[in-house]
Design a protein around this motif. Structure first.
Motif, PDB file in Angstrom:
ATOM      1  N   UNK A  42       1.045  -1.184   0.075  1.00 28.93           N
ATOM      2  CA  UNK A  42       0.051  -0.020   0.118  1.00 28.93           C
ATOM      3  C   UNK A  42       0.829   1.299   0.003  1.00 28.93           C
ATOM      4  N   UNK A  43       0.602   2.087  -0.827  1.00 25.69           N
ATOM      5  CA  UNK A  43       1.189   3.512  -1.064  1.00 25.69           C
ATOM      6  C   UNK A  43       1.331   4.049   0.494  1.00 25.69           C
ATOM      7  N   UNK A  44       2.279   4.608   0.995  1.00 23.66           N
ATOM      8  CA  UNK A  44       2.657   5.251   2.269  1.00 23.66           C
ATOM      9  C   UNK A  44       2.830   4.303   3.596  1.00 23.66           C
ATOM     10  N   UNK A  45       2.850   2.888   3.119  1.00 19.55           N
ATOM     11  CA  UNK A  45       3.082   1.903   3.960  1.00 19.55           C
ATOM     12  C   UNK A  45       4.517   1.884   4.536  1.00 19.55           C
ATOM     13  N   UNK A  46       4.695   1.630   6.022  1.00 21.56           N
ATOM     14  CA  UNK A  46       5.967   1.641   6.511  1.00 21.56           C
ATOM     15  C   UNK A  46       6.306   0.453   7.019  1.00 21.56           C
ATOM     16  N   UNK A  47       7.629   0.037   7.470  1.00 24.07           N
ATOM     17  CA  UNK A  47       7.966  -1.145   7.952  1.00 24.07           C
ATOM     18  C   UNK A  47       8.993  -1.642   7.285  1.00 24.07           C
ATOM     19  N   UNK A  48       9.614  -0.871   6.506  1.00 21.47           N
ATOM     20  CA  UNK A  48      11.015  -1.470   5.501  1.00 21.47           C
ATOM     21  C   UNK A  48      12.063  -1.015   6.303  1.00 21.47           C
ATOM     22  N   UNK A  49      12.745  -1.555   7.173  1.00 24.67           N
ATOM     23  CA  UNK A  49      13.877  -1.359   7.848  1.00 24.67           C
ATOM     24  C   UNK A  49      15.289  -1.419   6.912  1.00 24.67           C
ATOM     25  N   UNK A  50      16.303  -0.717   7.340  1.00 27.78           N
ATOM     26  CA  UNK A  50      17.445  -0.923   6.515  1.00 27.78           C
ATOM     27  C   UNK A  50      18.132  -2.398   7.017  1.00 27.78           C
ATOM     28  N   UNK A  51      18.489  -2.812   6.045  1.00 29.28           N
ATOM     29  CA  UNK A  51      19.204  -4.188   6.331  1.00 29.28           C
ATOM     30  C   UNK A  51      19.865  -4.647   5.227  1.00 29.28           C
ATOM     31  N   UNK A  52      20.661  -5.925   5.400  1.00 31.21           N
ATOM     32  CA  UNK A  52      21.339  -6.563   4.201  1.00 31.21           C
ATOM     33  C   UNK A  52      21.227  -8.107   4.455  1.00 31.21           C
ATOM     34  N   UNK A  74      27.466   1.595   2.566  1.00 32.00           N
ATOM     35  CA  UNK A  74      27.603   2.477   3.982  1.00 32.00           C
ATOM     36  C   UNK A  74      26.196   2.512   4.517  1.00 32.00           C
ATOM     37  N   UNK A  75      26.130   1.861   5.823  1.00 32.17           N
ATOM     38  CA  UNK A  75      25.075   1.682   6.332  1.00 32.17           C
ATOM     39  C   UNK A  75      24.682   3.387   7.071  1.00 32.17           C
ATOM     40  N   UNK A  76      25.537   4.120   7.107  1.00 33.97           N
ATOM     41  CA  UNK A  76      25.293   5.543   7.606  1.00 33.97           C
ATOM     42  C   UNK A  76      25.031   6.536   6.393  1.00 33.97           C
ATOM     43  N   UNK A  77      25.186   6.025   5.224  1.00 34.60           N
ATOM     44  CA  UNK A  77      24.743   6.984   4.053  1.00 34.60           C
ATOM     45  C   UNK A  77      23.360   7.326   4.179  1.00 34.60           C
ATOM     46  N   UNK A  78      23.148   8.507   4.026  1.00 34.57           N
ATOM     47  CA  UNK A  78      21.712   8.896   4.030  1.00 34.57           C
ATOM     48  C   UNK A  78      21.134   9.346   2.493  1.00 34.57           C
TER      49      UNK A  78
END
Length: 127
Positions: A42-52, A74-78
């Motif tokens: 769904x557009x606007x959904x959240x819950x995707x965290x930074x991972x590898x 680099x996990x710190x890159x924005x």
């Protein structure tokens, strides 16, 4: 239509499974060496965290809507990337990705992503 060939899969809305994240549905097809996860988000959904993924490569193709996310060594890159319909990304083993914003399309209000994993992920086998 009645498709009975065990090697062919088609779009069937009732075969998408809700996940534990609000607004995320998926359909997973798994072979011996790769796996396809068709996401309807769904557009606007959240819950995707930074991972590898340490043991899996991931190739994603945006089918509908847009994906605004981070993908970097680099996990710190924005730095963020916005991909639209027909565009793809590759996340080799160990590459950070996620922190996603899903932008729905005009017809369904969803972002559709085809993710291919190699080798298959055990956590996706059930759905």
């Amino acid at each position: 239509m009645n498709f009975t060939n065990q090697y062919c899969y088609f779009y069937e809305d009732d075969l998408f499974v809700d996940t534990d994240r609000d607004g995320f549905r998926r359909r997973v097809i798994t072979g011996d060496g790769l796996q396809l996860c068709f996401w309807r988000i769904a557009g606007g959904a959240t819950g995707s965290f930074l991972h590898r993924h340490e043991d899996h490569e991931q190739l994603g193709i945006i089918v509908r809507g847009k994906l605004d996310f981070r993908i970097n060594d680099d996990p710190d890159s924005t730095e963020r990337v916005v991909l639209g319909e027909g565009e793809a990304y590759i996340a080799p083993k160990g590459v950070w990705h996620g922190d996603s914003v899903f932008i729905g399309d005009d017809e369904y209000g969803e972002c559709w992503i085809l993710d291919v994993f190699a080798p298959p992920r055990d956590d996706l086998l059930a759905g």
